[in-house]
Design an enzyme around this catalytic site. Structure first.
Site, mmCIF file in Angstrom:
data_model
loop_
_atom_site.group_PDB
_atom_site.id
_atom_site.type_symbol
_atom_site.label_atom_id
_atom_site.label_comp_id
_atom_site.label_asym_id
_atom_site.label_seq_id
_atom_site.Cartn_x
_atom_site.Cartn_y
_atom_site.Cartn_z
ATOM 1 N N THR A 166 0.847 -1.201 0.000
ATOM 2 C CA THR A 166 0.000 0.000 0.000
ATOM 3 C C THR A 166 0.881 1.250 0.000
ATOM 4 O O THR A 166 1.926 1.250 0.641
ATOM 5 C CB THR A 166 -0.842 -0.006 1.292
ATOM 6 O OG1 THR A 166 -1.629 -1.178 1.312
ATOM 7 C CG2 THR A 166 -1.717 1.205 1.428
ATOM 8 N N ASP A 197 -8.833 -1.262 4.260
ATOM 9 C CA ASP A 197 -8.782 -0.132 5.208
ATOM 10 C C ASP A 197 -8.397 1.180 4.516
ATOM 11 O O ASP A 197 -8.611 2.267 5.066
ATOM 12 C CB ASP A 197 -7.740 -0.398 6.293
ATOM 13 C CG ASP A 197 -6.343 -0.501 5.674
ATOM 14 O OD1 ASP A 197 -6.064 -1.514 4.999
ATOM 15 O OD2 ASP A 197 -5.558 0.461 5.818
ATOM 16 N N GLY A 218 -5.095 -4.998 6.311
ATOM 17 C CA GLY A 218 -6.249 -4.110 6.459
ATOM 18 C C GLY A 218 -7.137 -4.461 7.630
ATOM 19 O O GLY A 218 -7.610 -3.579 8.359
HETATM 20 N N1 GLY Z 1 -3.775 -2.150 3.788
HETATM 21 C C1 GLY Z 1 -4.240 -2.604 2.547
HETATM 22 C C2 GLY Z 1 -5.200 -3.687 2.627
HETATM 23 O O1 GLY Z 1 -5.133 -4.556 3.474
HETATM 24 O O2 GLY Z 1 -6.082 -3.726 1.815
#
Ligand code: GLY
Length: 293
Positions: A166, A197, A218
């Site tokens: 991310t 998230d 997330g």
């Molecule tokens: N932090 C990115 C996800 O888990 O979608």
């Protein structure tokens, strides 16, 4: 009097820098973004403009799991999520599980002035059409190969190798305004409809007092409501470093898997991680630094 701008960016978190191609290549990728975006802030551009530009550049770098180079979901499709939060207006906007677009952060930005500020898949497709943004396939050979290999074991791994890639950007501009932006291809191999998230206040949040972008698993970020928690703690009077320390002590106690980059309105920079490495770099006004080793 103009405030000294500050900038911090991330390209994810993980267990080793090798998972992202090694220390120097990752450092070069991150520093290139800082070297483009920090001068924008010095030239008086807004924190929002800096965050959008930084996210655009990170989305365009196939090393990171956002935009080009996004991981594939269990059905072999790429669905991306992105959000932006203007701390000055305390305004959040984003897209969830969008597809066939080069820079999801543009969609998040466009929604800042909309009545409906968070759109999911079908709504984001309509928005792409309305904005006249050309269709783009963010798939890379590397991500496709990874998906094909994992399919052989029926997706036994919890997530793709670069899933914690991310990207995020947090900026403080010369007017003292904060902004946070986050963009992701998701966890990789997830079931259709899973919501990241990255387009929630848990993963990306800002007020006039502080701004935070998260990376990592997330579900863990949502469970801890990391970004909003740190920002609210600072908004209620805690120092940024104390808010980060407390929030990460809680995260460690529950074996969470994530990192966060943070700025406050006084110009303090902080970050936290429960992972071995956080792929982050920053400009504090006197020079560039990073969190890579
Ligand atoms: N932090 C990115 C996800 O888990 O979608």
């Amino acid at each position: 009097m103009a405030i000294q701008p500050k900038l911090i960016i991330h390209g994810g978190a993980g267990s080793t820098v090798e998972s992202k191609g090694g220390l120097e290549p990752v450092r070069q990728s991150l520093y290139a973004v800082i070297n483009t975006v920090y001068p924008m802030l010095l030239n008086g551009e807004s924190a929002i403009a800096a965050v959008v530009k930084g996210c655009e550049l990170l989305e365009n770098d196939p090393r990171f799991n956002a935009g080009t180079g996004s991981v594939l979901q269990s059905d072999g499709q790429i669905r991306m999520s992105a959000s932006i939060m203007d701390g000055d207006r305390q305004s959040f906007s984003g897209v969830i599980n969008t597809a066939r677009v080069k820079n999801p952060i543009y969609l998040a930005q466009a929604l800042q002035t909309s009545d409906d500020r968070v759109l999911s898949d079908q709504g984001s497709v309509e928005l792409i059409r309305e904005l006249g943004i050309p269709v783009f396939n963010p798939l890379t050979d590397e991500r496709l190969y990874e998906w094909i290999e994992e399919r052989k074991t029926n997706f036994s791994r919890k997530m793709a190798d670069v899933a914690m890639g991310t990207i995020g950007v947090v900026a403080l501009d010369q007017n003292g305004h904060l902004c946070a932006g986050t963009s992701t291809g998701g966890r990789g191999f997830e079931r259709i409809g899973r919501v990241s998230d990255s387009a929630m206040p848990a993963g990306n949040y800002a007020t006039a007092n502080a701004a935070v972008s998260c990376t990592g698993v997330g579900e863990d970020i949502i469970d801890e409501c990391v970004a909003a928690k740190i920002v609210v703690r600072v908004t209620d009077g805690m120092s940024l470093q104390a808010a980060v320390d407390k929030s990460f002590a809680e995260a460690f106690s529950r074996n969470r898997d994530f990192g966060a980059i943070c700025l406050d309105a006084s110009g303090a920079i902080a970050w936290g991680k429960t992972t071995s490495v956080l792929f982050a770099a920053y400009h504090d006004g006197s020079g560039i630094g990073d969190t890579l080793i």
